[in-house]
Design a protein around this motif. Structure first.
Motif, PDB file in Angstrom:
ATOM      1  N   GLN A 152    -142.115 -17.768-127.852  1.00  0.00           N
ATOM      2  CA  GLN A 152    -142.844 -18.632-128.293  1.00  0.00           C
ATOM      3  C   GLN A 152    -144.240 -19.065-128.094  1.00  0.00           C
ATOM      4  N   GLY A 153    -145.002 -18.139-128.342  1.00  0.00           N
ATOM      5  CA  GLY A 153    -146.405 -18.014-127.915  1.00  0.00           C
ATOM      6  C   GLY A 153    -146.401 -17.508-126.353  1.00  0.00           C
ATOM      7  N   VAL A 154    -147.750 -17.760-125.977  1.00  0.00           N
ATOM      8  CA  VAL A 154    -148.118 -17.324-124.792  1.00  0.00           C
ATOM      9  C   VAL A 154    -148.769 -18.831-123.909  1.00  0.00           C
ATOM     10  N   GLN A 155    -148.241 -18.925-122.717  1.00  0.00           N
ATOM     11  CA  GLN A 155    -148.750 -19.948-121.876  1.00  0.00           C
ATOM     12  C   GLN A 155    -149.264 -19.651-120.417  1.00  0.00           C
ATOM     13  N   VAL A 156    -150.257 -20.081-119.927  1.00  0.00           N
ATOM     14  CA  VAL A 156    -150.931 -19.788-118.681  1.00  0.00           C
ATOM     15  C   VAL A 156    -150.537 -21.016-117.770  1.00  0.00           C
ATOM     16  N   PHE A 157    -150.050 -20.900-116.476  1.00  0.00           N
ATOM     17  CA  PHE A 157    -149.802 -21.666-115.706  1.00  0.00           C
ATOM     18  C   PHE A 157    -150.836 -21.425-114.358  1.00  0.00           C
ATOM     19  N   GLU A 164    -146.704 -25.770-106.859  1.00  0.00           N
ATOM     20  CA  GLU A 164    -146.222 -25.896-108.171  1.00  0.00           C
ATOM     21  C   GLU A 164    -147.023 -25.404-109.183  1.00  0.00           C
ATOM     22  N   TYR A 165    -146.394 -24.474-110.203  1.00  0.00           N
ATOM     23  CA  TYR A 165    -147.210 -24.255-111.413  1.00  0.00           C
ATOM     24  C   TYR A 165    -147.493 -25.416-112.662  1.00  0.00           C
ATOM     25  N   ARG A 166    -148.603 -25.508-112.888  1.00  0.00           N
ATOM     26  CA  ARG A 166    -148.836 -26.520-113.759  1.00  0.00           C
ATOM     27  C   ARG A 166    -149.912 -25.740-115.157  1.00  0.00           C
ATOM     28  N   LEU A 167    -149.624 -26.198-116.147  1.00  0.00           N
ATOM     29  CA  LEU A 167    -150.156 -25.710-117.408  1.00  0.00           C
ATOM     30  C   LEU A 167    -151.393 -25.525-117.246  1.00  0.00           C
ATOM     31  N   LEU A 168    -152.152 -24.466-117.552  1.00  0.00           N
ATOM     32  CA  LEU A 168    -153.581 -24.293-117.491  1.00  0.00           C
ATOM     33  C   LEU A 168    -154.162 -24.123-118.788  1.00  0.00           C
ATOM     34  N   HIS A 169    -153.415 -23.185-119.575  1.00  0.00           N
ATOM     35  CA  HIS A 169    -153.830 -22.802-120.900  1.00  0.00           C
ATOM     36  C   HIS A 169    -152.575 -22.819-121.866  1.00  0.00           C
TER      37      HIS A 169
END
Length: 301
Positions: A152-157, A164-169
Protein backbone atom coordinates in the motif's frame (compact mmCIF):
# COMPACT_ATOMS: atom_id res chain seq x y z
CA UNK A 1 3.37 11.02 15.14
CA UNK A 2 2.02 7.70 13.89
CA UNK A 3 3.88 4.68 15.23
CA UNK A 4 4.79 1.63 13.18
CA UNK A 5 2.22 -0.51 14.97
CA UNK A 6 -0.50 2.09 14.45
CA UNK A 7 0.31 2.22 10.74
CA UNK A 8 0.21 -1.56 10.38
CA UNK A 9 -3.16 -1.69 12.10
CA UNK A 10 -4.55 1.08 9.90
CA UNK A 11 -3.26 -0.73 6.79
CA UNK A 12 -5.29 -3.80 7.75
CA UNK A 13 -2.32 -6.13 8.18
CA UNK A 14 -3.18 -9.41 9.84
CA UNK A 15 -2.02 -9.64 13.43
CA UNK A 16 0.73 -12.20 12.84
CA UNK A 17 2.25 -10.13 10.01
CA UNK A 18 2.19 -7.09 12.27
CA UNK A 19 4.00 -9.06 14.96
CA UNK A 20 6.61 -10.30 12.50
CA UNK A 21 7.36 -6.81 11.14
CA UNK A 22 7.54 -5.37 14.66
CA UNK A 23 9.88 -8.17 15.75
CA UNK A 24 12.19 -7.54 12.81
CA UNK A 25 12.19 -3.80 13.49
CA UNK A 26 13.24 -4.34 17.11
CA UNK A 27 16.44 -6.04 15.98
CA UNK A 28 17.90 -2.72 14.82
CA UNK A 29 18.89 -1.82 18.39
CA UNK A 30 21.01 -4.92 19.13
CA UNK A 31 22.50 -4.75 15.63
CA UNK A 32 23.63 -1.17 16.17
CA UNK A 33 25.13 -2.11 19.54
CA UNK A 34 27.12 -4.91 17.90
CA UNK A 35 28.85 -2.63 15.38
CA UNK A 36 31.56 -1.53 17.82
CA UNK A 37 32.70 -5.06 18.67
CA UNK A 38 32.17 -6.71 15.26
CA UNK A 39 34.05 -4.49 12.81
CA UNK A 40 36.75 -6.80 11.52
CA UNK A 41 36.71 -9.41 8.80
CA UNK A 42 36.68 -13.03 9.94
CA UNK A 43 38.45 -16.11 8.59
CA UNK A 44 35.35 -17.47 6.86
CA UNK A 45 33.70 -17.12 3.48
CA UNK A 46 30.03 -17.13 2.57
CA UNK A 47 28.51 -19.54 0.06
CA UNK A 48 29.84 -17.39 -2.81
CA UNK A 49 33.46 -17.54 -1.65
CA UNK A 50 33.33 -13.93 -0.45
CA UNK A 51 35.14 -13.03 2.75
CA UNK A 52 32.69 -12.31 5.55
CA UNK A 53 32.76 -9.40 7.95
CA UNK A 54 32.14 -10.20 11.60
CA UNK A 55 28.84 -8.32 11.37
CA UNK A 56 27.73 -10.51 8.46
CA UNK A 57 27.96 -13.65 10.54
CA UNK A 58 26.73 -12.05 13.75
CA UNK A 59 23.65 -10.38 12.23
CA UNK A 60 22.80 -13.52 10.27
CA UNK A 61 22.94 -15.75 13.36
CA UNK A 62 21.09 -13.21 15.50
CA UNK A 63 18.17 -12.59 13.18
CA UNK A 64 17.87 -16.27 12.25
CA UNK A 65 17.66 -17.27 15.91
CA UNK A 66 15.15 -14.55 16.85
CA UNK A 67 12.84 -15.25 13.92
CA UNK A 68 13.21 -19.00 14.18
CA UNK A 69 12.20 -18.97 17.84
CA UNK A 70 9.23 -16.69 17.21
CA UNK A 71 6.96 -19.34 15.72
CA UNK A 72 6.04 -16.85 13.00
CA UNK A 73 8.01 -18.19 10.05
CA UNK A 74 8.16 -21.53 8.22
CA UNK A 75 11.26 -20.84 6.11
CA UNK A 76 14.15 -18.40 6.09
CA UNK A 77 16.68 -17.89 3.30
CA UNK A 78 19.73 -15.72 3.94
CA UNK A 79 22.54 -14.52 1.72
CA UNK A 80 24.92 -15.87 4.36
CA UNK A 81 23.52 -19.41 4.57
CA UNK A 82 23.99 -22.17 2.01
CA UNK A 83 20.69 -23.89 2.76
CA UNK A 84 17.18 -22.59 3.43
CA UNK A 85 16.35 -22.86 7.15
CA UNK A 86 13.07 -24.63 7.89
CA UNK A 87 11.09 -24.29 11.12
CA UNK A 88 8.54 -27.14 11.15
CA UNK A 89 7.04 -26.15 14.51
CA UNK A 90 5.98 -22.70 13.31
CA UNK A 91 2.33 -21.81 13.84
CA UNK A 92 2.33 -19.53 10.78
CA UNK A 93 3.22 -19.85 7.11
CA UNK A 94 5.38 -16.80 6.52
CA UNK A 95 8.71 -17.16 4.73
CA UNK A 96 11.51 -14.61 5.06
CA UNK A 97 14.36 -13.76 2.68
CA UNK A 98 17.12 -11.49 3.92
CA UNK A 99 20.46 -9.84 3.48
CA UNK A 100 21.22 -9.45 7.19
CA UNK A 101 24.04 -6.94 6.75
CA UNK A 102 24.17 -5.15 3.42
CA UNK A 103 27.31 -3.06 2.84
CA UNK A 104 29.28 -4.65 5.68
CA UNK A 105 32.62 -3.64 4.14
CA UNK A 106 31.72 -0.02 5.04
CA UNK A 107 31.32 -0.60 8.78
CA UNK A 108 34.95 0.21 9.56
CA UNK A 109 34.57 3.56 7.76
CA UNK A 110 31.30 4.39 9.61
CA UNK A 111 29.26 4.75 6.45
CA UNK A 112 25.61 3.71 6.28
CA UNK A 113 24.74 0.03 6.02
CA UNK A 114 21.46 -1.84 6.28
CA UNK A 115 19.36 -4.97 6.62
CA UNK A 116 17.06 -6.06 3.77
CA UNK A 117 13.98 -8.23 4.39
CA UNK A 118 11.25 -9.73 2.22
CA UNK A 119 8.22 -11.55 3.66
CA UNK A 120 6.18 -14.09 1.67
CA UNK A 121 3.08 -16.00 2.61
CA UNK A 122 2.60 -19.66 1.72
CA UNK A 123 5.49 -21.08 3.72
CA UNK A 124 8.15 -21.05 0.98
CA UNK A 125 10.80 -18.57 -0.12
CA UNK A 126 10.89 -19.74 -3.74
CA UNK A 127 8.41 -17.23 -5.14
CA UNK A 128 8.44 -14.23 -7.43
CA UNK A 129 8.41 -10.74 -5.98
CA UNK A 130 4.79 -10.29 -7.04
CA UNK A 131 3.84 -12.57 -4.14
CA UNK A 132 5.49 -10.57 -1.37
CA UNK A 133 3.33 -9.72 1.62
CA UNK A 134 5.78 -7.06 2.77
CA UNK A 135 9.28 -5.77 2.15
CA UNK A 136 11.41 -3.53 4.32
CA UNK A 137 14.92 -2.40 4.96
CA UNK A 138 16.49 -0.91 8.04
CA UNK A 139 19.13 1.73 7.36
CA UNK A 140 21.75 2.39 10.05
CA UNK A 141 22.87 5.94 9.37
CA UNK A 142 22.68 9.17 11.42
CA UNK A 143 19.16 7.94 12.14
CA UNK A 144 17.92 4.38 12.29
CA UNK A 145 15.13 4.22 9.74
CA UNK A 146 12.78 1.47 8.58
CA UNK A 147 11.45 1.77 5.02
CA UNK A 148 8.40 -0.43 4.53
CA UNK A 149 5.79 -1.50 2.04
CA UNK A 150 2.91 -3.85 2.78
CA UNK A 151 1.57 -3.38 -0.74
CA UNK A 152 0.00 0.00 0.00
CA UNK A 153 2.74 2.41 -0.97
CA UNK A 154 5.98 3.12 0.87
CA UNK A 155 6.36 4.58 4.34
CA UNK A 156 9.57 5.54 6.15
CA UNK A 157 9.78 5.34 9.94
CA UNK A 158 12.54 6.62 12.21
CA UNK A 159 13.47 5.13 15.56
CA UNK A 160 13.18 7.56 18.49
CA UNK A 161 15.23 7.55 21.70
CA UNK A 162 12.83 5.07 23.28
CA UNK A 163 13.16 2.56 20.45
CA UNK A 164 9.75 3.39 18.97
CA UNK A 165 9.43 3.72 15.21
CA UNK A 166 7.53 6.87 14.23
CA UNK A 167 6.40 7.88 10.76
CA UNK A 168 8.96 10.14 9.10
CA UNK A 169 7.87 10.17 5.44
CA UNK A 170 4.45 9.06 4.20
CA UNK A 171 3.62 7.65 0.76
CA UNK A 172 7.09 8.09 -0.72
CA UNK A 173 7.27 8.50 -4.49
CA UNK A 174 10.45 8.17 -6.53
CA UNK A 175 10.84 11.37 -8.55
CA UNK A 176 12.56 11.53 -11.90
CA UNK A 177 16.13 12.52 -11.15
CA UNK A 178 19.71 12.53 -12.42
CA UNK A 179 21.54 10.68 -9.66
CA UNK A 180 23.00 7.30 -10.51
CA UNK A 181 25.13 4.63 -8.90
CA UNK A 182 26.60 1.64 -10.68
CA UNK A 183 28.65 -1.34 -9.61
CA UNK A 184 31.45 -2.95 -11.53
CA UNK A 185 34.19 -1.08 -13.34
CA UNK A 186 33.90 0.52 -16.77
CA UNK A 187 36.17 -1.98 -18.59
CA UNK A 188 34.07 -4.89 -17.27
CA UNK A 189 30.64 -3.52 -18.24
CA UNK A 190 28.67 -5.11 -21.06
CA UNK A 191 28.24 -2.80 -24.05
CA UNK A 192 24.56 -1.82 -23.53
CA UNK A 193 25.24 -0.78 -19.94
CA UNK A 194 28.26 1.28 -20.96
CA UNK A 195 26.18 3.01 -23.64
CA UNK A 196 23.40 3.76 -21.14
CA UNK A 197 25.79 5.27 -18.58
CA UNK A 198 27.57 7.38 -21.19
CA UNK A 199 24.22 8.65 -22.47
CA UNK A 200 22.91 9.75 -19.07
CA UNK A 201 26.26 11.31 -18.17
CA UNK A 202 26.01 13.43 -21.31
CA UNK A 203 22.56 14.51 -20.08
CA UNK A 204 24.04 15.66 -16.75
CA UNK A 205 23.63 12.61 -14.52
CA UNK A 206 25.72 12.69 -11.34
CA UNK A 207 27.21 9.66 -9.65
CA UNK A 208 26.17 8.85 -6.08
CA UNK A 209 27.60 5.49 -5.02
CA UNK A 210 28.91 4.13 -1.72
CA UNK A 211 28.84 0.37 -2.23
CA UNK A 212 25.97 -0.14 0.21
CA UNK A 213 22.98 -1.15 -1.92
CA UNK A 214 20.39 -0.14 0.65
CA UNK A 215 22.01 3.24 1.32
CA UNK A 216 22.46 3.96 -2.38
CA UNK A 217 18.88 2.96 -3.16
CA UNK A 218 17.56 5.18 -0.35
CA UNK A 219 19.14 8.16 -2.10
CA UNK A 220 17.34 7.17 -5.30
CA UNK A 221 14.05 6.75 -3.42
CA UNK A 222 14.48 10.26 -2.03
CA UNK A 223 15.98 12.19 -4.95
CA UNK A 224 15.29 10.08 -8.04
CA UNK A 225 17.62 8.53 -10.57
CA UNK A 226 18.84 4.95 -10.85
CA UNK A 227 20.85 2.32 -9.03
CA UNK A 228 22.53 -0.33 -11.19
CA UNK A 229 24.61 -3.44 -10.74
CA UNK A 230 24.87 -4.65 -14.33
CA UNK A 231 25.86 -7.82 -16.07
CA UNK A 232 29.63 -7.86 -16.45
CA UNK A 233 31.68 -9.40 -19.24
CA UNK A 234 32.96 -12.14 -16.93
CA UNK A 235 29.80 -12.23 -14.78
CA UNK A 236 26.80 -12.15 -17.12
CA UNK A 237 24.39 -12.57 -14.21
CA UNK A 238 25.87 -9.66 -12.29
CA UNK A 239 26.63 -9.74 -8.56
CA UNK A 240 23.49 -9.09 -6.54
CA UNK A 241 21.07 -11.82 -5.50
CA UNK A 242 17.52 -11.99 -6.75
CA UNK A 243 15.85 -13.19 -3.54
CA UNK A 244 17.76 -11.34 -0.85
CA UNK A 245 18.38 -7.98 -2.48
CA UNK A 246 16.67 -7.41 -5.82
CA UNK A 247 13.17 -8.64 -4.99
CA UNK A 248 12.61 -6.83 -1.64
CA UNK A 249 14.11 -3.53 -2.81
CA UNK A 250 12.39 -3.87 -6.20
CA UNK A 251 9.04 -4.35 -4.47
CA UNK A 252 9.57 -1.14 -2.49
CA UNK A 253 10.65 0.73 -5.63
CA UNK A 254 7.58 -0.29 -7.62
CA UNK A 255 5.31 0.54 -4.68
CA UNK A 256 6.87 4.02 -4.73
CA UNK A 257 5.99 4.49 -8.41
CA UNK A 258 9.42 3.47 -9.66
CA UNK A 259 10.45 0.53 -11.80
CA UNK A 260 12.91 -2.35 -11.76
CA UNK A 261 14.52 -4.32 -14.56
CA UNK A 262 17.26 -6.77 -15.44
CA UNK A 263 17.53 -4.89 -18.72
CA UNK A 264 14.55 -6.71 -20.22
CA UNK A 265 11.82 -7.31 -17.61
CA UNK A 266 10.74 -6.41 -14.11
CA UNK A 267 12.72 -8.16 -11.42
CA UNK A 268 9.43 -8.92 -9.67
CA UNK A 269 8.35 -11.14 -12.59
CA UNK A 270 11.34 -13.47 -12.30
CA UNK A 271 10.62 -16.74 -10.49
CA UNK A 272 13.82 -17.84 -8.73
CA UNK A 273 15.25 -21.17 -9.80
CA UNK A 274 17.49 -21.52 -6.75
CA UNK A 275 17.92 -19.47 -3.54
CA UNK A 276 21.25 -17.85 -4.39
CA UNK A 277 20.40 -16.87 -7.96
CA UNK A 278 22.06 -13.68 -9.17
CA UNK A 279 20.63 -11.06 -11.48
CA UNK A 280 21.64 -7.80 -13.13
CA UNK A 281 19.66 -5.06 -11.40
CA UNK A 282 18.36 -1.66 -12.42
CA UNK A 283 16.03 0.10 -10.00
CA UNK A 284 14.82 3.68 -9.84
CA UNK A 285 12.84 6.32 -11.68
CA UNK A 286 10.56 5.10 -14.51
CA UNK A 287 12.23 7.30 -17.11
CA UNK A 288 15.66 5.90 -16.28
CA UNK A 289 14.42 2.32 -16.56
CA UNK A 290 12.88 3.06 -19.95
CA UNK A 291 16.29 4.28 -21.13
CA UNK A 292 17.96 1.13 -19.78
CA UNK A 293 15.56 -1.18 -21.56
CA UNK A 294 15.94 0.82 -24.77
CA UNK A 295 19.71 0.30 -24.52
CA UNK A 296 19.25 -3.47 -24.13
CA UNK A 297 16.50 -3.82 -26.73
CA UNK A 298 17.33 -6.49 -29.26
CA UNK A 299 20.31 -7.82 -27.29
CA UNK A 300 18.48 -10.92 -25.98
CA UNK A 301 18.29 -12.16 -22.42
Amino acid sequence: MTTLREYLESAGCEAALQDLIMLIGRQAAPIREAFITHQAYVDTENVFGEQQAAMDTWADAWITRVLGESGLIRELASEEQEEVSVFPDSTHEYAVVMDPMDGSSLIQTNLSVGTIIGIFGGGTVMQSGRNLKAALYMLYGPMTTLTLSVGQGVQVFAMDKDGEYRLLHQDMKIPEGKNYGTGGTRPTWVAPHRAFIEAIEEEGAKIRYTGSFVADFHQILTYGGIYCYPALNEKPKGKLRLLYEAIPVGFIAEQAGGRTSDGHQSLLDIVPEEPHQRTPIYVGSPGMIRKVEAAFEGTGK
